[in-house]
Design a protein around this motif. Structure first.
Motif, PDB file in Angstrom:
ATOM      1  N   THR A   1      19.035  30.398 -60.292  1.00  0.00           N
ATOM      2  CA  THR A   1      19.871  29.309 -60.806  1.00  0.00           C
ATOM      3  C   THR A   1      19.622  28.032 -60.003  1.00  0.00           C
ATOM      4  N   ILE A   2      20.098  26.934 -60.549  1.00  0.00           N
ATOM      5  CA  ILE A   2      20.057  25.653 -59.834  1.00  0.00           C
ATOM      6  C   ILE A   2      21.365  25.507 -59.065  1.00  0.00           C
ATOM      7  N   LYS A   3      21.263  25.247 -57.753  1.00  0.00           N
ATOM      8  CA  LYS A   3      22.448  25.079 -56.920  1.00  0.00           C
ATOM      9  C   LYS A   3      22.687  23.597 -56.652  1.00  0.00           C
ATOM     10  N   ILE A   4      23.920  23.172 -56.876  1.00  0.00           N
ATOM     11  CA  ILE A   4      24.292  21.768 -56.703  1.00  0.00           C
ATOM     12  C   ILE A   4      25.487  21.696 -55.769  1.00  0.00           C
ATOM     13  N   MET A   5      25.412  20.831 -54.757  1.00  0.00           N
ATOM     14  CA  MET A   5      26.534  20.624 -53.844  1.00  0.00           C
ATOM     15  C   MET A   5      27.556  19.728 -54.543  1.00  0.00           C
ATOM     16  N   MET A   6      28.714  20.295 -54.811  1.00  0.00           N
ATOM     17  CA  MET A   6      29.748  19.584 -55.552  1.00  0.00           C
ATOM     18  C   MET A   6      30.762  18.880 -54.656  1.00  0.00           C
ATOM     19  N   SER A   7      30.650  19.050 -53.337  1.00  0.00           N
ATOM     20  CA  SER A   7      31.610  18.452 -52.422  1.00  0.00           C
ATOM     21  C   SER A   7      30.901  18.006 -51.155  1.00  0.00           C
ATOM     22  N   THR A   8      31.606  17.264 -50.342  1.00  0.00           N
ATOM     23  CA  THR A   8      31.099  17.000 -49.002  1.00  0.00           C
ATOM     24  C   THR A   8      31.252  18.274 -48.182  1.00  0.00           C
ATOM     25  N   VAL A   9      30.455  18.422 -47.139  1.00  0.00           N
ATOM     26  CA  VAL A   9      30.583  19.560 -46.228  1.00  0.00           C
ATOM     27  C   VAL A   9      31.746  19.264 -45.282  1.00  0.00           C
ATOM     28  N   ILE A  10      32.648  20.219 -45.143  1.00  0.00           N
ATOM     29  CA  ILE A  10      33.805  20.027 -44.269  1.00  0.00           C
ATOM     30  C   ILE A  10      33.801  21.078 -43.167  1.00  0.00           C
TER      31      ILE A  10
ATOM     32  N   SER B   1      29.898  24.645 -67.942  1.00  0.00           N
ATOM     33  CA  SER B   1      29.169  25.913 -68.052  1.00  0.00           C
ATOM     34  C   SER B   1      28.716  26.447 -66.695  1.00  0.00           C
ATOM     35  N   GLY B   2      28.890  25.653 -65.635  1.00  0.00           N
ATOM     36  CA  GLY B   2      28.455  26.074 -64.309  1.00  0.00           C
ATOM     37  C   GLY B   2      29.434  27.021 -63.643  1.00  0.00           C
ATOM     38  N   SER B   3      28.970  27.696 -62.599  1.00  0.00           N
ATOM     39  CA  SER B   3      29.787  28.646 -61.839  1.00  0.00           C
ATOM     40  C   SER B   3      30.026  28.084 -60.442  1.00  0.00           C
ATOM     41  N   LEU B   4      31.298  27.927 -60.059  1.00  0.00           N
ATOM     42  CA  LEU B   4      31.655  27.349 -58.761  1.00  0.00           C
ATOM     43  C   LEU B   4      31.874  28.443 -57.723  1.00  0.00           C
ATOM     44  N   SER B   5      31.424  28.178 -56.492  1.00  0.00           N
ATOM     45  CA  SER B   5      31.605  29.118 -55.383  1.00  0.00           C
ATOM     46  C   SER B   5      32.087  28.360 -54.155  1.00  0.00           C
ATOM     47  N   CYS B   6      33.150  28.875 -53.520  1.00  0.00           N
ATOM     48  CA  CYS B   6      33.597  28.347 -52.235  1.00  0.00           C
ATOM     49  C   CYS B   6      32.832  29.109 -51.153  1.00  0.00           C
ATOM     50  N   VAL B   7      32.083  28.394 -50.360  1.00  0.00           N
ATOM     51  CA  VAL B   7      31.200  29.045 -49.391  1.00  0.00           C
ATOM     52  C   VAL B   7      31.456  28.502 -47.992  1.00  0.00           C
ATOM     53  N   TYR B   8      31.060  29.308 -46.987  1.00  0.00           N
ATOM     54  CA  TYR B   8      31.129  28.812 -45.615  1.00  0.00           C
ATOM     55  C   TYR B   8      29.790  29.055 -44.939  1.00  0.00           C
ATOM     56  N   TRP B   9      29.505  28.257 -43.911  1.00  0.00           N
ATOM     57  CA  TRP B   9      28.210  28.282 -43.239  1.00  0.00           C
ATOM     58  C   TRP B   9      28.199  29.370 -42.156  1.00  0.00           C
TER      59      TRP B   9
ATOM     60  N   PHE C   1      32.743  24.586 -44.434  1.00  0.00           N
ATOM     61  CA  PHE C   1      32.860  24.988 -45.833  1.00  0.00           C
ATOM     62  C   PHE C   1      32.238  23.949 -46.761  1.00  0.00           C
ATOM     63  N   ALA C   2      31.979  24.397 -47.993  1.00  0.00           N
ATOM     64  CA  ALA C   2      31.469  23.501 -49.040  1.00  0.00           C
ATOM     65  C   ALA C   2      31.725  24.152 -50.392  1.00  0.00           C
ATOM     66  N   LEU C   3      31.553  23.366 -51.425  1.00  0.00           N
ATOM     67  CA  LEU C   3      31.695  23.846 -52.800  1.00  0.00           C
ATOM     68  C   LEU C   3      30.346  23.707 -53.497  1.00  0.00           C
ATOM     69  N   ILE C   4      29.812  24.827 -53.958  1.00  0.00           N
ATOM     70  CA  ILE C   4      28.485  24.832 -54.597  1.00  0.00           C
ATOM     71  C   ILE C   4      28.617  25.314 -56.035  1.00  0.00           C
ATOM     72  N   MET C   5      27.963  24.615 -56.944  1.00  0.00           N
ATOM     73  CA  MET C   5      27.963  25.006 -58.350  1.00  0.00           C
ATOM     74  C   MET C   5      26.583  25.535 -58.739  1.00  0.00           C
ATOM     75  N   GLN C   6      26.577  26.646 -59.449  1.00  0.00           N
ATOM     76  CA  GLN C   6      25.335  27.214 -59.960  1.00  0.00           C
ATOM     77  C   GLN C   6      25.240  26.949 -61.459  1.00  0.00           C
TER      78      GLN C   6
END
Length: 516
Positions: free
Chosen positions: A141-150, A179-187, A217-222
Motif C-alpha cells: 500500500t501507499i503510506k501517507i503521514m496524516m499528522s505531524t510527529v508528536i 477509502s484509506g485505512s488510518l493507523s495510530c502508530v508509535y516509533w 506517535f504519528a497518524l499514518i494512512m494506507q
C-alpha cells in the motif's frame, strides 16, 4: 475530467538480466543503508529534544505550564506539585495536535514527591526522517503521514506508570481519503508499530488515538496503489485535449468572422466553446505545473473553484443547446416560414452563466474548504464532489431524453421524404449531424460513470469528451454550405490576392434542422 497522470513503462532486455539483478541488489542495499541512517538521525533528534525540554521542568508546589514555539518544533510542559488545584484530565496543545493525560493521578502515584511533569512536543518536519515507509505492513500500500510527529514524555518523574490511557488528537495535515485505512502508530527505534494504540474517533479533519504508553506517535494512512497507466494512454490523452482545444478555437473564429443567415442562433454553441475551451486549457496547464501550484493553497483553491464554474457553465450551455435543438426540430414542418427568436441571446447568457455561478457560490458558502484537492480540483470527502456531479447528472439525463426525442421526430420526418437520389446525400449528412449532435450535447460524458478501470471505456470517454469542439466545428462549419462558400472565397483571396465582388449565399437543405 479527461486528464490523467501516468508513469513511464520500465523495460529491460533479457540479455542484461544478470546486470539488472546486480543493479537491483545494489539499489536495495543502498536504500537499506539510507533508511538506517534516517532512523538513526531521527532517534538522535528525539533524544536531544527530550533532554533539552527536561531542563524546563522545575519543582513546584502547585502547577506550572510552559509553552514554546520554534520553526521545527513546538510544545508545552505541564508540572504539578503536591498542592496543585487541578482536577481531572489535563490537556496540552500544539497547533496541529493535543494530548489528554491524567497527570494528577500520575502525581498521586509518586508517593515521595507527589508531583509529576509531562512534556508534549510536535515536530513539523520530523516525517522527513521518520518516514511513513518505516511502517511495515503485509499489503503493498501507499503510506501517507496524516499528522505531524508528536512526542510525549514524563521528565523528572519517578513513577511513570499511566493511571489511564492517553488520548492524542491529530489534525489532518493532508487531504483525507475516505477509502484509506488510518493507523495510530508509535516509533520503536527503527520502525513505526501499532502495539498499544488504537483509533477512537475520526472524521475528515482530525483523528483521536488512544495509547496505553508514552512515546513518539504519528497518524499514518494506507491507501491502495492506483493502477499503473501506460505511456500510450497518457500521450493519447494529451493529443486529444490539444486537438480539442484547436477545434474549439477554429469554431470560435468561424462563428465570429463568418456571415450567418438571420435565422441562425449560435449563442449556445459559442458559449459551449468558450466555457470548455477555458476549462480544458486551465486544467491542462494546472496539471502540467501542479508541483508549482499545489504548495500555494489559496491559488489551488481558486483554480479548482474556477474550474468548477467553467465546466458547470459548459454543461448548462449544452442543456440550452439541447432545448433550442428540440424546439427547432419540433417546428421542422414550419421551418421555412419566418419565425421569431424563441429566447433572446442576452437572456440565454444570464441563464448559462448565472446557474453555474449560483451553484459555485452556494458550494463555497456551505463547504469553503471543499476546494483545493491534491490535483487542485474539488475534494471528494464529505460528498462535496456532488456539487459538481449532481448538476451534471441532471443535465446529462435531460439532454439524453431530449436527444432521443429529437431522433424520433427526425426519423418520422425522414420517412416522409421522397427517396430521390438528390435527397439521399442530404439525408446521410443529416443522419451524421444527428449522431454527432449527441457528442455536442455531452451525452458521452455518461461513460465517465462506468469506466472503473476499463481501458476501452476509458479511451472512448477520453476521446469523445475532449472532442466536443471538433464535432461543433464539423457540424456547424465544415458541413454548412454557406460557411464553406465563405471559406473558399477567403482562401481564394488569400492565394490570388484579389477582393471578391460578392459573397455567394447558398441555401441549406439538410443543415436547416440545426438553425435556431
Amino acid at each position: 475530467m479527461a486528464f490523467k497522470s501516468s508513469e513511464i513503462l520500465e523495460t529491460s532486455p533479457s540479455s542484461s538480466s544478470s546486470s539488472s539483478s546486480s543493479s537491483s541488489s545494489s539499489s536495495s542495499s543502498s536504500s537499506s543503508v539510507k533508511q538506517a541512517e534516517l532512523a538513526s538521525n531521527g532517534n538522535r533528534v528525539l533524544k536531544t529534544s527530550e533532554k533539552l525540554i527536561s531542563t524546563l521542568v522545575k519543582q513546584t508546589d502547585t502547577s506550572e505550564s510552559i509553552s514554546f514555539t520554534l520553526p521545527a518544533v513546538e510544545g508545552e510542559v505541564l508540572v504539578v506539585g503536591p498542592q496543585a488545584t487541578l482536577h481531572g484530565i489535563s490537556r496540552l496543545n500544539t497547533t496541529n495536535s493535543s494530548v489528554d493525560i491524567d497527570l494528577i493521578g500520575i502525581a498521586k502515584n509518586n508517593n515521595e514527591t507527589r508531583s509529576a511533569a509531562v512534556a508534549f512536543m510536535s515536530y513539523t518536519t520530523m516525517e522527513n526522517l521518520l518516514k511513513p515507509d518505516f511502517f511495515n505492513t503485509p499489503n503493498d500500500t501507499i503510506k501517507i503521514m496524516m499528522s505531524t510527529v508528536i512526542s510525549a514524555t514524563l521528565p523528572k518523574t519517578t513513577n511513570t506508570k499511566l493511571t489511564k490511557p492517553v488520548n492524542f488528537t491529530f489534525r489532518h495535515i493532508r487531504e483525507f481519503d475516505p477509502s484509506g485505512s488510518l493507523s495510530c502508530v508509535y516509533w520503536n527505534i527503527s520502525d513505526w508499530i501499532v502495539d498499544g494504540c488504537s483509533v477512537l474517533e475520526t472524521n475528515s479533519s482530525y483523528t483521536v488515538c488512544s495509547c496505553d504508553h508514552l512515546s513518539t506517535f504519528a497518524l499514518i494512512m494506507q491507501t491502495s496503489r492506483p493502477p499503473e497507466s501506460d505511456l500510450l494512454l497518457h500521450l493519447l490523452n494529451l493529443v486529444c485535449v490539444i486537438v480539442g482545444l484547436v477545434f474549439f478555437s477554429l469554431a470560435l473564429l468561424t462563428f465570429a468572422l463568418c456571415q450567418w443567415s438571420p435565422g441562425v442562433n449560435n449563442v449556445a454553441r459559442i458559449n459551449i466553446c468558450i466555457s470548455l475551451l477555458l476549462a480544458h486549457l486551465l486544467f491542462l496547464l494546472t496539471q502540467q505545473f501542479l508541483s508549482v501550484i499545489r504548495p500555494q493553497q489559496v491559488l489551488c483553491a481558486v483554480i479548482s473553484g474556477l474550474l468548477h464554474f467553467l465546466f458547470l457553465s459548459g454543461f448548462v450551455w449544452m442543456f440550452i443547446e439541447a432545448v433550442l435543438l428540440f424546439i427547432c426540430v419540433k417546428n421542422l414542418s414550419q421551418i421555412s416560414s419566418k419565425k421569431k427568436e424563441v429566447l433572446s441571446s442576452g437572456f440565454l447568457c444570464v441563464i448559462g452563466y448565472l446557474v453555474a455561478l449560483v451553484v459555485v457560490c452556494v458550494s463555497v458558502g456551505l463547504v469553503p474548504e471543499g476546494y483545493g484537492s491534491e490535483d487542485c480540483w474539488i475534494k471528494r470527502d464529505k460528498g462535496f464532489i456532488w456539487s459538481f456531479l449532481g448538476p451534471v447528472c441532471v443535465i446529462l439525463a435531460l439532454n439524453t431524453i431530449l436527444f432521443i426525442r429529437v431522433v424520433m421526430i427526425l426519423s418520422s420526418t425522414l420517412k416522409s421524404l421522397n427517396a430521390e437520389v438528390s435527397q439521399m446525400k442530404q439525408t446521410k449528412i443529416m443522419v451524421f449531424k444527428t449522431l454527432a449532435q449527441c457528442v455536442v450535447l455531452g451525452c458521452p460524458w455518461i461513460l465517465g460513470f462506468f469506466v472503473n478501470g476499463n481501458k476501452i471505456l476509458e479511451i472512448l470517454f477520453l476521446i469523445l469528451s475532449s472532442q466536443q469542439g471538433t464535432f461543433i466545428f464539423l457540424i456547424y462549419c465544415v458541413l454548412n454550405n454557406e460557411v464553406r462558400q465563405q471559406y473558399r472565397t477567403f482562401f481564394r483571396c488569400l492565394c490570388c490576392g484579389h477582393k471578391p465582388n460578392s459573397i455567394e449565399t447558398v441555401p441549406q437543405n439538410a443543415s436547416i434542422m440545426f438553425r435556431k
